[in-house]
Design an enzyme around this catalytic site. Sequence first.
Site, short mmCIF file in Angstrom:
data_model
loop_
_atom_site.label_atom_id
_atom_site.label_comp_id
_atom_site.label_asym_id
_atom_site.label_seq_id
_atom_site.Cartn_x
_atom_site.Cartn_y
_atom_site.Cartn_z
N GLY A 307 37.63 -41.34 -23.28
CA GLY A 307 36.80 -41.34 -24.53
C GLY A 307 35.54 -41.41 -24.36
O GLY A 307 34.67 -41.06 -23.52
N SER A 308 35.08 -42.00 -25.49
CA SER A 308 33.70 -41.91 -25.83
C SER A 308 32.63 -42.92 -24.77
O SER A 308 31.42 -42.77 -24.68
CB SER A 308 33.14 -42.62 -27.11
OG SER A 308 33.81 -41.75 -28.50
N THR A 309 33.40 -43.58 -23.96
CA THR A 309 32.70 -44.39 -22.75
C THR A 309 32.15 -43.65 -21.88
O THR A 309 31.11 -43.94 -21.24
CB THR A 309 33.69 -45.12 -22.23
OG1 THR A 309 34.77 -44.54 -21.80
CG2 THR A 309 33.98 -46.45 -23.14
N PHE A 310 32.73 -42.21 -21.83
CA PHE A 310 32.04 -41.04 -20.92
C PHE A 310 30.74 -40.78 -21.43
O PHE A 310 30.17 -40.14 -20.57
CB PHE A 310 33.21 -40.02 -21.03
CG PHE A 310 32.89 -39.26 -19.53
CD1 PHE A 310 33.55 -40.18 -18.30
CD2 PHE A 310 33.13 -38.19 -19.45
CE1 PHE A 310 33.61 -39.65 -17.03
CE2 PHE A 310 32.75 -37.50 -18.23
CZ PHE A 310 33.23 -38.33 -16.89
N LYS A 311 30.47 -41.04 -22.40
CA LYS A 311 29.18 -40.60 -23.17
C LYS A 311 27.76 -40.98 -22.33
O LYS A 311 26.80 -40.24 -22.23
CB LYS A 311 29.04 -40.64 -24.51
CG LYS A 311 29.97 -40.20 -25.33
CD LYS A 311 29.92 -40.64 -26.91
CE LYS A 311 31.09 -39.66 -27.74
NZ LYS A 311 31.03 -40.13 -28.99
#
Length: 680
Positions: A307-311
């Site tokens: 999810g957004s942790t990959f950003k």
Amino acid sequence: MNSASGKWVRLRIGLVALALLAFGLYISGRFFYLQVIRGPELREEATKEYQKFCPILPVRGMIQDRNGAELAVSTRVSSVVAHPGQIKDAARLSRQLAPILGYKTRDLQEMLTRARPFVFVKRHLTPEREEAFRAWEAAETQKARAAKITGRTDKDAAYLVPEAKRYYPQLGLAGQVLGFCNIDGQGLEGLEIQFEKELFGKPKTCWNMTDARGHIVVTGEKAWDPDVMGNNVVLTLDRTLQYIAEKELNAGVEKFHAAGGLALVMRVQTGEILAMAQTPCIDPNRYGKFDEYARRNRQVTDCLEPGSTFKIFIAAAALDANVVKPGDKFHCENGHWSVGAKEVIHDVHPYGTLTVQQVIQKSSNIGTAKISHKVGPKRLDQYLHDFGYGRRTGILFPGETAGLVKNLVKTRSLIDRTTVAFGQGVSVTPLQITAAMAAMGNGGVLMEPHLVKEVVSPQGKIVKEYPPHPVRRVLSQHTASQMLEIMATVTQAGGTAKEAVPPGFTVAGKTGTAQKVIGRAYSHSKFNALFIGMIPAENPVLAITVIVDEPRGAIFGGVVAAPIFREIAAQSLRVLGYYPKEPPKDKNEPMLAGMLASPAAAATGPAAEFAPPKLEIPKGPLTVMPDLRGYTIRQVLTLLNRSGLHCRFEGSGMAVSQEPAAGAVITPGATCVVKFKSGA
């Protein structure tokens, strides 16, 4: 005496003498044959009659935490064995032993009449059963003495032998990491099977001197023979930190009625894993009562979308490649961006122009996607693989999976290349994402994660060490420092994870809310709530990942996972000797929301200083739709942050209408539409 009789006497004497001579020669020859020719062979056979060489089973070595606390040990127990061929009355023996050993008489008799020279009747007796069996033996001995029985009895064909049993004194603590052993002391899962050769030890034999009835009179076996004991394995885990992680994770999972959760604590500079918790977990002493899902160490063996942790990894690649700077601005299309002919990317909240730092702070999908386009597929693909995605970390643990990252160069679909920027279409393990994040706190150097510190012999000599191992440099020192500063804003005012910061500390982290893939489609009701972070932000000591599986009532990482991170981080730092620079504020200090101006005061003041009505945030997950009318966009976001809804806002100013209506039951994953109007 006449001459004839004299001759007969002499003849008889001669015959007797000749017979005696022949007998003497035979005895001498036989003696020579037995003592000289077959002497060694016969002496060996005679020795075997009273001196028995018996195998000694290996004693498995201990598994200890980094401070020497015992996590897995071998204890001495007794088992009942029998020689069915030597049992005279199996029916009587079965009736006597069945209640002692917990068998049905019929089943025990079948066991004692098998066509085998040796059988295990009951393995690993409890202390109560062992005491009862010894009492039976004593009673049988008394009966034999009273009856003056000198031969072997049935008691002599069924007796106790010592064995080593694997025991886990901390019960379920780190159960999925330790693994477990079968009844013969052989590792089946986890570190028990990974270090089977080091732990199992070496079998040997000892001699026992027996009497005519086969009873052992003298034994050469030692209580715990160092020659058969396996080596001890010392882990990097800290028992106290493991307990903290499991306790806080279980509390968070219970609070949000989640299906499960994961928490991993790693030392940033070394890659040492200090805690690896999951729920549901197992008690290795009773591993048979748990299913395969609970027994598996999902931190290493299972993948999920980050999810957004990959950003943060997309932003780090862009900064390191010098294609963007933290202050560069990107237009986020007010939450709606068309990519290609039909595909559309949405943001949870509508944003206009944001800097790179704000894109991470606000967690904009559109902004991160545009940053990834700046990097380009070839460079981004290389950076992601350098971070360790798509390949195994090398941790000494069985069943590690490599995850899956698309080859962005060969991926033709623009939308498939774009969604990677915010963690969709990517498969990673919690271990991978923790190690990759820790590289940012380690000056850009990726460390190999490891669970085992050293292998030590029973005498205390170090057999093998596992020192910290740097894998590669992923980012420059400058880029790593920039990322820490950017990630720190995520946990500050205006960020998505203000609940992650323990009083007196700073945290650099990132939230994530990932839709779970059910079958071949994304679920609209099942999510993973994630928070990954490092503490302290300016000079990280610990990298911590928290993942909550299918939370209910609230789904966002900043609401569900961040508070768990805060508690684990605060308690772990205290154990390690790190304390806040400033004392925490008074718990009775009123919250900021309670100090907002009243509606009347706001109406008479300048427009720039207008303050909305006081916001009262309910405790726990939001299950019923509140009345949003009269609140600002920021207040509505704060209220609905615990709802699990996907919000779509129209207009600006204060809320004038909403869908679903106030009082409606909230369904996580559903869409909420709120209209705002200026001057309302």
